[in-house]
Write a protein that holds these residues in place. Sequence first.
Motif, short mmCIF file in Angstrom:
data_model
loop_
_atom_site.label_atom_id
_atom_site.label_comp_id
_atom_site.label_asym_id
_atom_site.label_seq_id
_atom_site.Cartn_x
_atom_site.Cartn_y
_atom_site.Cartn_z
N ILE A 173 0.84 -1.21 0.00
CA ILE A 173 0.00 0.00 0.00
C ILE A 173 0.87 1.25 0.00
N ALA A 179 -2.96 3.86 -7.82
CA ALA A 179 -4.04 4.04 -6.84
C ALA A 179 -4.92 2.81 -6.79
N VAL A 180 -5.18 2.20 -7.96
CA VAL A 180 -5.96 0.96 -8.00
C VAL A 180 -5.23 -0.15 -7.25
N ILE A 219 -5.65 0.51 -3.42
CA ILE A 219 -7.00 0.30 -2.91
C ILE A 219 -7.35 -1.19 -2.88
N HIS A 220 -6.97 -1.90 -3.95
CA HIS A 220 -7.28 -3.34 -3.98
C HIS A 220 -6.47 -4.10 -2.93
N LEU A 239 -5.62 -2.85 -0.07
CA LEU A 239 -6.29 -2.55 1.21
C LEU A 239 -7.50 -3.46 1.41
N ILE A 240 -8.27 -3.67 0.33
CA ILE A 240 -9.44 -4.56 0.42
C ILE A 240 -8.99 -5.98 0.75
#
Lengths: 85, 118
Positions: free
Chosen positions: B54, B70-71, B74-75, B77-78
């Motif tokens: 991240i 950024a993708v 974020i992915h 983090l998920i």
Amino acid sequence: MMDYFSPVAFILVALVFLAMVRLVRGPTPADRAVAVDTVNTLMVAVLILLGVVYRQIIFIDVAIVYALLSFVSTLFIAKYIGGDL
Amino acid sequence: MIAEILIVACLAVGSFFNILGIIGLLRFPDVYTRMHATTKMTTFGSVFTALAVIIYGVTAYLDSVNSQYAVLAIHTLIAAVALAFTNALGSHAIARGAHRAGIKPVQAVVDRLEEVGP
């Protein structure tokens, strides 16, 4: 920037093989279930790292789906060990 | 520079705790202590390796405004959140199943959960 991620991915794959030792030797089925759960967690981490190393976002998506599916399989194995199925 | 140090620190902490978890899986005497080692250690280590990814994604996005990074952040983090929740729930289910299957801890002399009932 240097590549710091691939050595850690190699270390985690080596740890997966060490967890396989407990998967083969474990005296009870619950030990094997714990070993499978550990292997799943490590494989999610390896997939995230490989997604950075090979610059493929799709690896991260595969890691998310792998985490959720391994959770479902762990729940069913636990139910089977407990005698509920 | 600071981000690079943070990434290396997070990767070192993550691989260290994963190694500790596997040592506990191989060395501890029964199911419950093995689960005690592997669940917490591998969850912590894998979340820290995800945290390194991240940080890498966020800093690369701030350097070059490319939405691909950024993708990535974020992915990841998920994936880390999904890992943290599902691992704890699955280990609780395995511990409950092992107790219902009649597996006792090594050197156990009293089982309060058995006295209470199912």
